[in-house]
Design a protein around this motif. Structure first.
Motif, PDB file in Angstrom:
ATOM      1  N   GLU A  78       0.738  -1.094   0.480  1.00  0.00           N
ATOM      2  CA  GLU A  78       0.215   0.494   0.084  1.00  0.00           C
ATOM      3  C   GLU A  78       0.686   1.464   0.106  1.00  0.00           C
ATOM      4  OE1 GLU A  78      -2.578  -0.059   3.617  1.00  0.00           O
ATOM      5  OE2 GLU A  78      -3.855  -2.164   1.926  1.00  0.00           O
TER       6      GLU A  78
ATOM      7  N   TYR B   4       0.807   5.580  -0.269  1.00  0.00           N
ATOM      8  CA  TYR B   4       0.404   6.689   1.543  1.00  0.00           C
ATOM      9  C   TYR B   4      -0.831   8.970   0.122  1.00  0.00           C
ATOM     10  CZ  TYR B   4       4.293   4.763   3.512  1.00  0.00           C
ATOM     11  OH  TYR B   4       4.552   3.845   4.314  1.00  0.00           O
TER      12      TYR B   4
ATOM     13  N   ASN C 237      -9.171  14.032   5.390  1.00  0.00           N
ATOM     14  CA  ASN C 237      -8.285  12.583   5.294  1.00  0.00           C
ATOM     15  C   ASN C 237      -9.664  10.881   5.631  1.00  0.00           C
ATOM     16  OD1 ASN C 237      -5.598  10.717   5.250  1.00  0.00           O
ATOM     17  ND2 ASN C 237      -6.798  10.689   7.534  1.00  0.00           N
TER      18      ASN C 237
ATOM     19  N   LEU D 253     -10.511   8.516   2.826  1.00  0.00           N
ATOM     20  CA  LEU D 253      -9.963   6.719   3.668  1.00  0.00           C
ATOM     21  C   LEU D 253     -10.564   6.431   3.562  1.00  0.00           C
ATOM     22  CD1 LEU D 253      -7.043   7.431   5.805  1.00  0.00           C
ATOM     23  CD2 LEU D 253      -6.581   6.931   2.901  1.00  0.00           C
TER      24      LEU D 253
ATOM     25  N   LEU E  17      -5.147   2.443  -2.297  1.00  0.00           N
ATOM     26  CA  LEU E  17      -3.528   2.386  -1.484  1.00  0.00           C
ATOM     27  C   LEU E  17      -2.836   1.676  -2.669  1.00  0.00           C
ATOM     28  CD1 LEU E  17      -3.877   3.130   1.908  1.00  0.00           C
ATOM     29  CD2 LEU E  17      -4.256   4.995  -0.397  1.00  0.00           C
TER      30      LEU E  17
END
Length: 312
Positions: free
Chosen positions: A106, A108, A140, A144, A151
């Motif tokens: 993954e 970032y 954020n 996500l 990711l």
């Protein structure tokens, strides 16, 4: 001085000295100071062309809008969003780094939002304000939780090299509801982002990027794009859509609803609330139902329009 000018001056002075009473008098007439009804939204636009570069980075060379390369020529992706008078610009910068040991496959995603002194007298020079930090955390979480960008798609070589996407948004003119504008700008900038072809050489342990091959867009799930709609509760009785900078300090509570762009019934990604009056009985009664339900219903109606603007 003309009579109309005197009346405007008196109204401006009264608004400054008695802001709450000023708003209450408009609300009593079922209208808001900017002429909108309670459920009306301000106009929104998404720009991927280079028009306001001088306000963001004087070193950026202006590019033609025909190329659709973004609002910041030095970024890997960018966008500028206007929500009423609130203006937010966002740039995406990609770098290569090692992944975490626990997540070798993954990359970032690092969102950040800034409210500099230049955007409003409300904000002072210096380190990021508490409001900016809170909004950065919310942005954020929304990005996500949406699952819009996997990711794992940012992995160049498992355990050795991945992409880091720094998604930096900055407000250059503040007139309320910065969260909706910032999230929309980040999504638009990610949709505008293209990365070079990267290859990891196991013999040298280095990653090289090809300049000959064309850049590749990010792998985004268009059914999971997060779209936010924010509301304010005034006087524990009225739900105001898309509050302005004048209205925000007078609100009892603020509520943001983040939905995915898909048509599924379970498209609520995130609901965040500040204050304690969003679920009051008076607000629910005046809005015609439970306040949360009213806001979610309004957000679903608004989502269709925002998605069309985003994809235009």
């Amino acid at each position: 001085m003309a009579s109309s000018e005197q009346d405007s001056l008196k109204a401006a002075i009264f608004q400054r000295l008695h802001p709450r009473v000023y708003l209450e008098r408009f609300v009593a007439e079922k209208i808001r100071p900017d002429g909108r009804e309670f459920s009306d939204w301000r106009q929104v636009s998404v720009n991927l062309g280079a028009y306001w570069l001088h306000a963001i980075n004087k070193s950026c060379s202006a590019q033609s809008n025909r190329n659709r390369i973004g609002s910041i020529s030095t970024a890997d992706g960018s966008a500028l969003v206007r929500l009423g008078s609130t203006t937010v610009v966002c740039g995406v910068k990609a770098e290569i780094a090692e992944p975490e040991l626990e997540r070798p496959h993954e990359g970032y995603l690092v969102p950040n939002f800034d409210l500099p002194a230049l955007c409003s007298p409300k904000f002072k020079p210096g380190p990021p304000s508490e409001e900016a930090q809170v909004l950065s955390d919310k942005l954020n979480e929304a990005l996500l939780a949406s699952g819009m960008l996997s990711l794992s798609s940012l992995c160049i070589h498992p355990g050795r090299a991945v992409w880091v996407l720094y998604v930096d948004a900055m407000c250059i003119n503040y007139d309320g509801n910065a969260f909706d504008a910032a999230l929309l700008s980040m999504v638009a900038a990610l949709r505008n982002t293209k990365l070079p072809k990267a290859i990891f050489d196991e013999d040298t342990g280095k990653t090289t990027c090809s300049r000959r091959e064309s850049r590749v867009p990010l792998e985004l799930d268009t059914s999971r794009i997060p779209i936010s709609s924010s509301f304010g509760i005034f006087d524990s009785s009225h739900i105001l859509s898309d509050p302005t900078a004048f209205e925000e300090p007078l609100l009892d509570s603020a509520l943001s609803v983040v939905l995915s762009s898909g048509s599924a019934d379970d498209d609520v990604i995130l609901v965040s609330q500040h204050g304690s009056s969003a679920t009051s009985s008076r607000a629910a009664t005046c809005a015609g139902g439970d306040a949360f339900s009213v806001c979610i219903r309004g957000a679903k109606e608004r989502k269709k329009h925002l998605f069309q603007v985003l994809c235009a």
